[in-house]
Write a protein that holds these residues in place. Structure first.
Motif, short mmCIF file in Angstrom:
data_model
loop_
_atom_site.label_atom_id
_atom_site.label_comp_id
_atom_site.label_asym_id
_atom_site.label_seq_id
_atom_site.Cartn_x
_atom_site.Cartn_y
_atom_site.Cartn_z
N ASP A 41 0.81 -1.21 0.00
CA ASP A 41 0.00 0.00 0.00
C ASP A 41 0.85 1.27 0.00
O ASP A 41 0.46 2.27 -0.59
CB ASP A 41 -0.96 0.01 1.19
CG ASP A 41 -2.09 -0.99 1.03
OD1 ASP A 41 -2.24 -1.58 -0.07
OD2 ASP A 41 -2.83 -1.21 2.01
N VAL A 45 0.42 4.42 -2.94
CA VAL A 45 -0.30 5.59 -2.43
C VAL A 45 -0.36 6.70 -3.49
O VAL A 45 0.59 6.92 -4.23
CB VAL A 45 0.33 6.11 -1.12
CG1 VAL A 45 1.70 6.71 -1.36
CG2 VAL A 45 -0.57 7.13 -0.46
N GLU A 50 -6.57 12.52 1.00
CA GLU A 50 -7.26 11.33 1.51
C GLU A 50 -6.34 10.10 1.48
O GLU A 50 -6.37 9.27 2.38
CB GLU A 50 -8.53 11.04 0.69
CG GLU A 50 -9.62 12.08 0.86
CD GLU A 50 -9.41 13.32 -0.02
OE1 GLU A 50 -8.59 13.28 -0.97
OE2 GLU A 50 -10.07 14.33 0.25
N ASP A 51 -5.52 10.00 0.43
CA ASP A 51 -4.59 8.88 0.32
C ASP A 51 -3.55 8.95 1.44
O ASP A 51 -3.21 7.93 2.04
CB ASP A 51 -3.88 8.89 -1.04
CG ASP A 51 -4.81 8.49 -2.18
OD1 ASP A 51 -5.81 7.79 -1.92
OD2 ASP A 51 -4.53 8.89 -3.32
N GLU A 53 -3.95 10.39 4.32
CA GLU A 53 -4.65 10.10 5.57
C GLU A 53 -4.81 8.59 5.75
O GLU A 53 -4.65 8.06 6.85
CB GLU A 53 -6.01 10.79 5.60
CG GLU A 53 -6.73 10.61 6.92
CD GLU A 53 -8.06 11.34 6.98
OE1 GLU A 53 -8.69 11.27 8.05
OE2 GLU A 53 -8.47 11.96 5.98
N LYS A 54 -5.11 7.88 4.66
CA LYS A 54 -5.23 6.42 4.72
C LYS A 54 -3.92 5.79 5.17
O LYS A 54 -3.90 4.86 5.98
CB LYS A 54 -5.62 5.86 3.35
CG LYS A 54 -7.07 5.94 3.03
CD LYS A 54 -7.32 5.25 1.69
CE LYS A 54 -8.69 5.52 1.17
NZ LYS A 54 -8.91 4.91 -0.15
N VAL A 55 -2.81 6.28 4.64
CA VAL A 55 -1.50 5.74 4.99
C VAL A 55 -1.20 6.00 6.47
O VAL A 55 -0.72 5.11 7.18
CB VAL A 55 -0.37 6.31 4.10
CG1 VAL A 55 1.00 5.94 4.63
CG2 VAL A 55 -0.54 5.82 2.68
N ASP A 57 -3.41 6.44 8.89
CA ASP A 57 -4.29 5.55 9.65
C ASP A 57 -3.74 4.13 9.66
O ASP A 57 -3.76 3.45 10.69
CB ASP A 57 -5.71 5.55 9.07
CG ASP A 57 -6.47 6.84 9.36
OD1 ASP A 57 -6.07 7.59 10.27
OD2 ASP A 57 -7.47 7.10 8.65
N MET A 58 -3.25 3.69 8.51
CA MET A 58 -2.68 2.36 8.40
C MET A 58 -1.43 2.23 9.28
O MET A 58 -1.25 1.23 9.97
CB MET A 58 -2.33 2.05 6.95
CG MET A 58 -1.89 0.63 6.73
SD MET A 58 -1.51 0.21 5.00
CE MET A 58 -1.74 1.68 4.09
#
Length: 120
Positions: A41, A45, A50-51, A53-55, A57-58
């Motif tokens: 992931d 990225v 948003e991308d 933020e996903k990273v 969070d991950m």
């Protein structure tokens, strides 16, 4: 069977016996799966907020689950768990990989780009 792991990373000099139970092996496979997904992931990225933020969070999830894996697998008490929480992130990841490798009876080796399929 059990595996003896000496968690010198947190100042314990006596080996801890870790059962090769289904519970511990399952947690080890979950850790391996999570680390593999993180590697994939991170490469994929995008550039949007948003991308990113996903990273983040991950990464938070990986960090929490890795610490929990170490604490639960070794059966650490609160004082020992606090030492894990005070470790540097990369050292924590290395420690978790060492534990998982010993439980699975494999020798952990870093993969190069060709082996991971991430070669340009």
């Amino acid at each position: 069977m059990t595996v003896k792991i000496t968690p010198t990373e947190i100042g314990i000099k006596k080996a801890v016996e870790v059962k090769e139970s289904n519970k511990n092996i399952r947690a080890t496979w979950e850790l391996q799966k999570m680390m593999t997904k993180l590697s994939i992931d991170q490469v994929q990225v995008g550039d949007s907020p948003e991308d990113f933020e996903k990273v983040i969070d991950m990464m938070l999830d990986v960090q929490t689950k890795t610490i929990n894996y170490i604490v639960n697998t070794l059966g650490l008490d609160d004082k020992q768990a606090a030492k894990v929480d005070e470790m540097e992130f990369n050292d924590t990841m290395t420690f978790a990989v060492r534990i998982s490798s010993e439980l699975l009876h494999i020798e952990a080796q870093p993969a190069d780009e060709k082996e991971t399929g991430l070669e340009a």
